[in-house]
Design a protein around this motif. Structure first.
Motif, PDB file in Angstrom:
ATOM      1  N   LYS A  57       0.832  -1.211   0.000  1.00 47.13           N
ATOM      2  CA  LYS A  57       0.000   0.000   0.000  1.00 47.13           C
ATOM      3  C   LYS A  57       0.857   1.248   0.000  1.00 47.13           C
ATOM      4  N   LYS A  58       1.966   1.253   0.804  1.00 46.56           N
ATOM      5  CA  LYS A  58       2.840   2.417   0.881  1.00 46.56           C
ATOM      6  C   LYS A  58       3.501   2.673  -0.470  1.00 46.56           C
ATOM      7  N   GLU A  59       4.005   1.597  -1.102  1.00 44.62           N
ATOM      8  CA  GLU A  59       4.659   1.748  -2.406  1.00 44.62           C
ATOM      9  C   GLU A  59       3.694   2.338  -3.418  1.00 44.62           C
ATOM     10  N   ASN A  60       2.458   1.863  -3.398  1.00 47.92           N
ATOM     11  CA  ASN A  60       1.466   2.369  -4.344  1.00 47.92           C
ATOM     12  C   ASN A  60       1.113   3.821  -4.042  1.00 47.92           C
ATOM     13  N   ALA A  61       1.044   4.172  -2.738  1.00 50.85           N
ATOM     14  CA  ALA A  61       0.742   5.557  -2.356  1.00 50.85           C
ATOM     15  C   ALA A  61       1.864   6.475  -2.798  1.00 50.85           C
ATOM     16  N   ASP A  62       3.139   6.044  -2.594  1.00 46.71           N
ATOM     17  CA  ASP A  62       4.284   6.851  -3.009  1.00 46.71           C
ATOM     18  C   ASP A  62       4.289   7.058  -4.515  1.00 46.71           C
ATOM     19  N   GLU A  63       3.996   5.978  -5.248  1.00 47.93           N
ATOM     20  CA  GLU A  63       3.953   6.091  -6.706  1.00 47.93           C
ATOM     21  C   GLU A  63       2.854   7.054  -7.131  1.00 47.93           C
ATOM     22  N   ALA A  64       1.712   7.003  -6.420  1.00 51.72           N
ATOM     23  CA  ALA A  64       0.604   7.898  -6.761  1.00 51.72           C
ATOM     24  C   ALA A  64       0.995   9.347  -6.520  1.00 51.72           C
ATOM     25  N   GLU A  65       1.699   9.610  -5.393  1.00 47.26           N
ATOM     26  CA  GLU A  65       2.134  10.972  -5.090  1.00 47.26           C
ATOM     27  C   GLU A  65       3.077  11.482  -6.159  1.00 47.26           C
ATOM     28  N   VAL A 116      22.297  22.817  -4.782  1.00 44.02           N
ATOM     29  CA  VAL A 116      21.480  21.624  -4.554  1.00 44.02           C
ATOM     30  C   VAL A 116      21.386  21.351  -3.057  1.00 44.02           C
ATOM     31  N   LYS A 117      20.167  21.407  -2.543  1.00 44.96           N
ATOM     32  CA  LYS A 117      19.952  21.169  -1.114  1.00 44.96           C
ATOM     33  C   LYS A 117      19.497  19.733  -0.908  1.00 44.96           C
ATOM     34  N   ARG A 118      20.317  18.968  -0.195  1.00 45.12           N
ATOM     35  CA  ARG A 118      19.978  17.573   0.095  1.00 45.12           C
ATOM     36  C   ARG A 118      19.367  17.501   1.485  1.00 45.12           C
ATOM     37  N   LEU A 119      18.093  17.097   1.540  1.00 44.83           N
ATOM     38  CA  LEU A 119      17.376  17.018   2.812  1.00 44.83           C
ATOM     39  C   LEU A 119      17.701  15.701   3.503  1.00 44.83           C
ATOM     40  N   ASP A 120      18.100  15.779   4.746  1.00 41.08           N
ATOM     41  CA  ASP A 120      18.538  14.593   5.481  1.00 41.08           C
ATOM     42  C   ASP A 120      17.510  14.162   6.503  1.00 41.08           C
ATOM     43  N   GLY A 121      17.202  12.850   6.511  1.00 41.85           N
ATOM     44  CA  GLY A 121      16.345  12.278   7.545  1.00 41.85           C
ATOM     45  C   GLY A 121      14.925  12.790   7.533  1.00 41.85           C
ATOM     46  N   LEU A 122      14.391  13.145   6.353  1.00 43.83           N
ATOM     47  CA  LEU A 122      13.045  13.714   6.316  1.00 43.83           C
ATOM     48  C   LEU A 122      12.030  12.797   5.631  1.00 43.83           C
ATOM     49  N   SER A 123      12.336  11.511   5.579  1.00 45.44           N
ATOM     50  CA  SER A 123      11.411  10.608   4.889  1.00 45.44           C
ATOM     51  C   SER A 123      10.031  10.614   5.533  1.00 45.44           C
ATOM     52  N   GLN A 124       9.975  10.925   6.833  1.00 40.45           N
ATOM     53  CA  GLN A 124       8.689  10.902   7.540  1.00 40.45           C
ATOM     54  C   GLN A 124       7.789  12.064   7.137  1.00 40.45           C
ATOM     55  N   ILE A 125       8.335  13.085   6.486  1.00 40.54           N
ATOM     56  CA  ILE A 125       7.479  14.197   6.054  1.00 40.54           C
ATOM     57  C   ILE A 125       7.547  14.360   4.535  1.00 40.54           C
ATOM     58  N   LYS A 126       7.587  13.230   3.847  1.00 45.81           N
ATOM     59  CA  LYS A 126       7.703  13.272   2.394  1.00 45.81           C
ATOM     60  C   LYS A 126       6.533  14.008   1.746  1.00 45.81           C
ATOM     61  N   LYS A 127       5.349  13.818   2.290  1.00 48.25           N
ATOM     62  CA  LYS A 127       4.181  14.490   1.710  1.00 48.25           C
ATOM     63  C   LYS A 127       4.343  16.003   1.795  1.00 48.25           C
ATOM     64  N   PHE A 150      13.738  19.658  -8.600  1.00 47.20           N
ATOM     65  CA  PHE A 150      13.723  18.844  -7.386  1.00 47.20           C
ATOM     66  C   PHE A 150      13.961  17.387  -7.741  1.00 47.20           C
ATOM     67  N   CYS A 151      14.220  16.596  -6.715  1.00 47.02           N
ATOM     68  CA  CYS A 151      14.339  15.142  -6.878  1.00 47.02           C
ATOM     69  C   CYS A 151      13.576  14.493  -5.746  1.00 47.02           C
ATOM     70  N   ALA A 152      12.734  13.521  -6.078  1.00 48.80           N
ATOM     71  CA  ALA A 152      11.996  12.753  -5.069  1.00 48.80           C
ATOM     72  C   ALA A 152      12.035  11.293  -5.482  1.00 48.80           C
ATOM     73  N   GLU A 153      13.096  10.620  -5.068  1.00 44.96           N
ATOM     74  CA  GLU A 153      13.294   9.205  -5.397  1.00 44.96           C
ATOM     75  C   GLU A 153      13.442   8.412  -4.114  1.00 44.96           C
ATOM     76  N   LYS A 154      12.394   7.703  -3.732  1.00 49.32           N
ATOM     77  CA  LYS A 154      12.398   6.914  -2.510  1.00 49.32           C
ATOM     78  C   LYS A 154      12.865   7.786  -1.336  1.00 49.32           C
ATOM     79  N   SER A 155      14.033   7.485  -0.742  1.00 46.19           N
ATOM     80  CA  SER A 155      14.487   8.251   0.420  1.00 46.19           C
ATOM     81  C   SER A 155      15.263   9.505   0.036  1.00 46.19           C
ATOM     82  N   HIS A 156      15.535   9.694  -1.255  1.00 46.30           N
ATOM     83  CA  HIS A 156      16.306  10.852  -1.716  1.00 46.30           C
ATOM     84  C   HIS A 156      15.377  12.028  -2.008  1.00 46.30           C
ATOM     85  N   MET A 157      15.565  13.123  -1.264  1.00 48.74           N
ATOM     86  CA  MET A 157      14.776  14.332  -1.477  1.00 48.74           C
ATOM     87  C   MET A 157      15.725  15.516  -1.590  1.00 48.74           C
ATOM     88  N   LEU A 158      15.729  16.145  -2.762  1.00 48.71           N
ATOM     89  CA  LEU A 158      16.643  17.250  -3.010  1.00 48.71           C
ATOM     90  C   LEU A 158      15.921  18.397  -3.696  1.00 48.71           C
TER      91      LEU A 158
END
Length: 406
Positions: A57-65, A116-127, A150-158
């Motif tokens: 469900k999480k993978e599908n939700a992430d893909e939808a986002e 390029v700003k690399r956000l660290d440890g923010l997977s919990q606020i991906k939305k 921007f980049c939003a690939e799994k745990s990578h947010m930049l």
């Protein structure tokens, strides 16, 4: 017992060793270990099943986002993590570090320099991150740092921003090196630029955007020393029919308005923070400076004291001869800072009013004694060493509510 087994097999006509074993042990008590193992294995399989379902469900939700982001009109460019890793030479040249991550220098394929700003440890606020990308990408104003991609690939947010070659304001206003000191002309221009950027956020959009973290580190300078407001990680949306909003405390102590103690805020918290930055620019020092004597560590308390003693010229940046020679004009600008720093937020000006005053469009008599007639600012808000407060979840800003370029 053997007769019973023979009859059973004949009736079933299915000779089976497993069946024989089962019937031979019929009526025997199961060993306690067998019961425990069976129960444990059953629970384990159930937990694995639940985990797989939740993960799916999480993978599908992430893909939808991510799919939603790709289909929003006016979005900034989306880059892969590999692209940004290459453009920054594997994140080798660090430009700065903050509460949300680290900024690196990079260059796009066409040679354009970027930050390029690399956000660290923010997977919990991906939305919140994805919503912020959508919003910042829709804001266009000369005095706001532009989000390129921007980049939003799994745990990578930049986040990919326009490159500001002269870095942050704090590099220049707290200098002791005469070769890097800003003259009065440049400082006046920077002050006006910040006011224009905040005016746009508060009044240039269909709904107000309150930055909530205005400080010298979040004001960036380009090659011509044009100032631009950056870092919207804490920003919050305020409807125009709302006079105030309730929110968790966020920001940087030393720049935070007294009303944060009540958690009831308006855009006037940005006006207060602007007043602090304005004083730092005029005085050439941080709002909290351990290198000063005990009575002079807190700039705002010292400012109030110098107003009472009618000795504001003492606060003008002593490291700059140009600032000293323009002391009278600098002191007049301190009156604007006092106006913005009023303890009662209803008495502070709007940023558009500050903008008009700085440009000479309006002329207002500013009574310093009136602005500081309230008790001194509480130490809980002044803070120590400007440590950042724990950040509450950001409010997403919808791109469609923002106006176009101004």
């Amino acid at each position: 017992m053997n007769l019973y087994i023979e009859v059973y097999i004949k009736v079933q006509n299915v000779p089976s060793e497993a069946s024989l074993r089962h019937l031979t042990n019929y009526g025997k008590k199961k060993h306690p270990l067998e019961v425990i193992l069976g129960s444990s294995l059953g629970s384990l399989f159930l937990l694995i099943g639940i985990f797989v379902l939740l993960f799916w469900k999480k993978e599908n939700a992430d893909e939808a986002e991510e799919y939603d982001l790709d289909h929003v009109a006016g979005m900034p460019t989306r880059y892969s993590y590999h692209d940004l890793q290459a453009s920054t030479e594997n994140f080798s040249k660090e430009l700065g570090r903050g509460g949300f991550g680290t900024v690196f220098e990079g260059a796009l394929i066409d040679g354009t320099k970027v930050a390029v700003k690399r956000l660290d440890g923010l997977s919990q606020i991906k939305k919140s991150f994805l919503a912020e990308v959508e919003t910042i990408g829709s804001i266009h104003h000369f005095n706001l740092v532009r989000l390129i991609g921007f980049c939003a690939e799994k745990s990578h947010m930049l986040l990919v921003y326009e490159y500001m070659s002269n870095g942050s304001l704090d590099r220049w206003v707290f200098q002791k090196n005469p070769e890097m000191l800003l003259d009065w002309h440049h400082r006046k221009k920077i002050i006006l630029d910040i006011a224009k950027g905040l005016t746009y956020l508060h009044e240039g959009c269909r709904q107000k955007i309150v930055h909530l973290d205005i400080k010298s580190q979040n004001i960036l300078l380009d090659e011509n020393f044009n100032a631009k407001v950056s870092d919207f990680g804490l920003s919050k949306l305020v409807d125009r029919d709302q006079s105030q909003v309730v929110t968790a405390m966020r920001g940087t102590p030393g720049y935070m308005a007294p009303e944060w103690l009540t958690s009831v805020i308006t855009e006037k918290v940005d006006v207060y923070s602007f007043g602090v930055v304005l004083l730092e620019i005029l005085c050439g020092r941080r709002n909290f400076d351990r290198s000063q004597s005990e009575e002079a560590m807190h700039l705002l308390e010292l400012f109030k004291k110098k107003i009472e003693e009618d000795q504001l010229l003492d606060l003008v940046d002593k490291n700059s001869e140009d600032m000293q020679s323009n002391g009278v004009e600098v002191v007049n600008m301190m009156r604007v800072a006092a106006w913005c720093l009023h303890n009662d937020y209803t008495k502070r000006p709007s940023m558009s009013m500050v903008d008009k005053f700085l440009e000479g469009v309006v002329n207002i008599e500013l009574d310093l004694d009136y602005f500081f007639s309230n008790p001194p600012l509480p130490n809980t808000i002044l803070g120590v060493d400007n440590q950042e407060v724990h950040v509450a979840t950001t409010t997403s800003l919808i791109a469609s509510i923002l106006s176009g370029p101004r």
